[in-house]
Enzyme design. Sequence first.
Site, PDB file in Angstrom:
ATOM      1  N   SER A  19      63.452  45.708  54.130  1.00 23.13           N
ATOM      2  CA  SER A  19      63.830  45.599  55.535  1.00 23.13           C
ATOM      3  C   SER A  19      63.078  44.467  56.243  1.00 23.13           C
ATOM      4  CB  SER A  19      63.618  46.952  56.211  1.00 23.13           C
ATOM      5  OG  SER A  19      64.222  46.987  57.477  1.00 23.13           O
TER       6      SER A  19
ATOM      7  N   ASP B 181      74.489  50.860  55.311  1.00 18.89           N
ATOM      8  CA  ASP B 181      73.171  50.770  55.942  1.00 18.89           C
ATOM      9  C   ASP B 181      73.328  50.871  57.458  1.00 18.89           C
ATOM     10  OD1 ASP B 181      70.664  49.956  56.991  1.00 18.89           O
ATOM     11  OD2 ASP B 181      70.282  48.699  55.244  1.00 18.89           O
TER      12      ASP B 181
ATOM     13  N   HIS C 214      69.679  52.974  54.246  1.00 21.97           N
ATOM     14  CA  HIS C 214      68.666  51.938  54.449  1.00 21.97           C
ATOM     15  C   HIS C 214      67.578  52.006  53.368  1.00 21.97           C
ATOM     16  CE1 HIS C 214      66.828  48.772  56.738  1.00 21.97           C
ATOM     17  NE2 HIS C 214      65.718  49.447  56.930  1.00 21.97           N
TER      18      HIS C 214
END
Length: 187
Positions: A69, A133, A160
């Site tokens: 991320s 996601d 995610h």
Amino acid sequence: MDIFVVHGYQASPGEHWFPWLTSRFPSPQDSVTVLELPTPNEPTTAGWIAALQESIGRPSAGTVIVAHSLGCIAALRFLASLDPGWSLGGLILVAGFAEPLDSLPLLDSFTTGNEFVDRLEISHCTVIGSDNDPVVTPALTASLADRLGGRLVIVPGGGHFGSDDGYLTFPEVEAELVGLATTAVRD
């Protein structure tokens, strides 16, 4: 291989699939270090880049970075900050992005002025994304893979890739690392 894991926003080394990944590479020739980045709930670009510089130093052909991320764009900014001549054994970006996230304007400082992404040359780059996601849209992850000339891997239903999505293990990342180790032996 010296494997460095760069966590994302509001994360820490003991979360998600990071402890599991550490346990998968216990041999003396492979080390996994999950970095603890400062102020993960209020991250700053300068603080995170400084932490990466201190922890990783100058990467070499035996260095692999795995990022998740916000850790992805932080890792890319770190690489772009290095003096020329560095090398990298591999880069694995999970749920990565280089564009602003509408839902998280707090993170815009990481993505502002992202032209450097297009100039990075990384031989072994894999970008792993999900088709659902809720944080980083699949299009942003695909765009990052394209900009880096990396291989895009889509995991159906991965969300995610956090513990809330059931990701306490991550065989796809392990497989990529094993592949990089095999490539390094052949090179």
